[in-house]
Design an enzyme around this catalytic site. Structure first.
Site, PDB file in Angstrom:
ATOM      1  N   PRO A 102      18.860  15.365   7.705  1.00 12.16           N
ATOM      2  CA  PRO A 102      17.953  15.017   8.795  1.00 12.16           C
ATOM      3  C   PRO A 102      16.562  14.635   8.293  1.00 12.16           C
ATOM      4  O   PRO A 102      16.040  15.236   7.357  1.00 12.16           O
ATOM      5  CB  PRO A 102      17.879  16.318   9.607  1.00 12.16           C
ATOM      6  CG  PRO A 102      18.139  17.395   8.613  1.00 12.16           C
ATOM      7  CD  PRO A 102      19.058  16.815   7.576  1.00 12.16           C
ATOM      8  N   GLY A 103      15.987  13.625   8.891  1.00  6.05           N
ATOM      9  CA  GLY A 103      14.621  13.237   8.548  1.00  6.05           C
ATOM     10  C   GLY A 103      13.741  13.302   9.787  1.00  6.05           C
ATOM     11  O   GLY A 103      12.931  14.204   9.976  1.00  6.05           O
ATOM     12  N   TYR A 121      10.290  -2.329  16.000  1.00  2.99           N
ATOM     13  CA  TYR A 121      11.458  -1.978  16.819  1.00  2.99           C
ATOM     14  C   TYR A 121      11.123  -1.958  18.312  1.00  2.99           C
ATOM     15  O   TYR A 121      11.908  -1.442  19.101  1.00  2.99           O
ATOM     16  CB  TYR A 121      11.986  -0.582  16.454  1.00  2.99           C
ATOM     17  CG  TYR A 121      12.100  -0.278  14.990  1.00  2.99           C
ATOM     18  CD1 TYR A 121      13.051  -0.910  14.193  1.00  2.99           C
ATOM     19  CD2 TYR A 121      11.272   0.670  14.401  1.00  2.99           C
ATOM     20  CE1 TYR A 121      13.159  -0.613  12.852  1.00  2.99           C
ATOM     21  CE2 TYR A 121      11.375   0.984  13.060  1.00  2.99           C
ATOM     22  CZ  TYR A 121      12.321   0.338  12.290  1.00  2.99           C
ATOM     23  OH  TYR A 121      12.435   0.646  10.968  1.00  2.99           O
ATOM     24  N   CYS A 165      -4.420  -9.354  12.423  1.00  2.00           N
ATOM     25  CA  CYS A 165      -4.267 -10.702  13.002  1.00  2.00           C
ATOM     26  C   CYS A 165      -2.810 -11.075  13.177  1.00  2.00           C
ATOM     27  O   CYS A 165      -2.268 -11.935  12.480  1.00  2.00           O
ATOM     28  CB  CYS A 165      -4.995 -11.730  12.159  1.00  2.00           C
ATOM     29  SG  CYS A 165      -4.639 -11.542  10.432  1.00  2.00           S
ATOM     30  N   GLU A 166      -2.156 -10.368  14.071  1.00  2.00           N
ATOM     31  CA  GLU A 166      -0.759 -10.639  14.429  1.00  2.00           C
ATOM     32  C   GLU A 166      -0.624 -10.288  15.904  1.00  2.00           C
ATOM     33  O   GLU A 166      -1.079  -9.210  16.324  1.00  2.00           O
ATOM     34  CB  GLU A 166       0.201  -9.696  13.676  1.00  2.00           C
ATOM     35  CG  GLU A 166       0.208  -9.824  12.197  1.00  2.00           C
ATOM     36  CD  GLU A 166       1.333 -10.684  11.657  1.00  2.00           C
ATOM     37  OE1 GLU A 166       2.167 -11.179  12.441  1.00  2.00           O
ATOM     38  OE2 GLU A 166       1.346 -10.872  10.434  1.00  2.00           O
TER      39      GLU A 166
END
Ligand code: LLP
Length: 415
Positions: free
Chosen positions: A278-279, A320, A346-347
């Protein structure tokens, strides 16, 4: 309500605290963006896994958060490590994890990484292709060692999660299908420097419904019996990680205990030791990202809250379209307004939240982005030459900096 994310997160007189530490005070002292993690929460989560799976080895998935101080907490609670690179092996060893509790997956392990891991005598390589088996065998031979292996099988179940984080389906690059796995296990008999010790599978991440685990476990157990029958000594059954966490208040999330109820009945008659990796479910809701409001901008009906944390600090919303709950650090019971919370990069994809109802915030105040402990700092970058954030660990009313904020000199490796 915030306690549903993390029992140590609470407002006291309108001000947000984590484990008794004022987040406003931390932001003022250490600046923003700032990652803050709750140590007790991490310990509690590992304890919950150990309680639900008393016989299992819990290998914390270092990819979720590789800060060695965080890995060390997991170690203190008895966990091993699941790694995916030489760097993660380095971080895990640095944190004191015993090599005999380290498992290593990943489709593209390099010669250097394999040498490092063989020499470190890790518990098990989770091998993802035939060619990797051959290369590993060669390297182990050259080093005069035997490498312990499991083959990563792809049970072809749909984990019903975001396509970018499902890994156990036929079309994914991970593992091999069960039929191929059987052939590869047979083939290992010709590879004298490998010792088959296990079976590995990991079906995906942020899994909120435990039924895909049942299906995967059943398929893996069937393979286990066939391999035992064929004379292999399968000591470990590694079922990976992937348990989902609460990002949205209204969304129910399974606990380790629910996973145990789903998996364990299917393991009756299996002699092998269970490994879990598990993370997110260990560190995800341990962490928050503090950011400061820089500017407010209105474009007709569209309202922007521009903050000092960008997609370089927390890429999950951009990558996501992930939802992260956001609350003001000082809550004064203001009226709500629909806003986009955006970063300085700047996106157009540089946002933390879109069309989000938030209290009317002001320039200079701090916001807390929740559920940021997993795949937050770990996926951060220098994009736009932005130094990576400072990380702080709080535990029982006190705090310590576990990673300093980077400087421009650090980024350009000047001295
Ligand atoms: N084991 C293996 C072999 C893995 O590939 C992963 C995650 C884990 C264990 C841990 O899974 P967890 O328990 O954390 O779900 N960056 C994405 C998540 C990518 C997960 C990759 N593999 C995100 O931010 O949602």
């Amino acid at each position: 309500m915030l306690k549903e994310y993390n029992p140590y997160l609470e407002y006291k007189k309108g001000e947000l605290y984590l484990e008794g530490v004022s987040l406003k005070a931390l932001a003022e002292e250490l600046g923003t963006p700032l990652y803050v993690y709750s140590g007790s929460y991490i310990r509690d989560r590992i304890k919950a896994y150990k309680q639900a799976f008393p016989q299992a080895l819990i290998c914390y998935a270092v990819k979720a958060n590789f800060n060695p101080h965080i890995i060390a907490l997991a170690k203190e609670e008895g966990a091993g490590a699941d790694i995916v690179s030489g760097g993660e092996l380095y971080a895990s060893l640095k944190a004191g994890i015993e090599p005999s509790k380290i498992v290593y997956a990943g489709v593209g392990k390099t010669v250097k990484e394999l040498e490092y891991a063989i020499s470190s005598e890790i518990l098990m390589f989770n091998v993802e292709s035939l060619m990797e088996l051959e290369v590993l065998n060669d390297i182990a031979g050259r080093l005069g060692k035997k490498a312990r292996i499991a083959i990563r099988v792809n049970p072809d179940v749909d984990p019903k999660t975001h396509p970018y984080i499902s890994t156990g389906m036929k079309k994914s690059k991970f593992g091999v299908d069960i039929k191929t796995a059987k052939q590869e296990y047979e083939y290992t008999r010709t590879l004298k420097n490998l010792q088959v010790v296990g079976i590995h599978c990991h079906i995906g991440s942020q899994i909120l419904d435990v039924s895909p685990y049942i299906e995967a476990t059943q398929k893996v157990v069937e393979l286990y019996h066939q391999l035992v029958e064929a004379g292999f000594d399968i000591e470990y059954l590694d079922l990976g990680g992937g348990l989902g966490i609460k990002y949205k208040l209204e969304q129910a999330n399974p606990e380790p205990e629910d996973l145990a109820k789903a998996i364990l009945p299917n393991l009756r008659g299996v002699q092998a030791k269970l490994i879990l990796e598990p993370g997110r479910s260990i560190v995800g809701n341990a962490g928050i990202l503090l950011t400061q409001v820089q500017f407010l901008k209105d474009k007709g009906h569209k309202h922007f809250v521009i903050v000092d944390a960008g997609m370089n600090d927390l890429v999950r919303p951009a990558m996501y379209e992930a939802y992260h709950h956001i609350v003001p650090v000082v809550d004064e019971g203001r009226d709500f307004i629909k806003v986009d919370v955006v970063g300085p990069i700047c996106e157009t994809g540089d946002f933390l939240a879109l069309d989000r109802e938030l209290p009317r915030v002001e320039r200079g105040e701090y916001l807390a982005v929740l559920s940021a402990g997993a795949y937050g700092f770990a996926m951060s970058s220098h994009y736009n030459v932005r130094p990576r954030a400072c990380e702080v660990l709080v535990e029982k009313g006190s705090y310590r900096v576990i990673r300093e904020r980077e400087s421009y000199q650090y980024i350009f490796m000047e001295g």
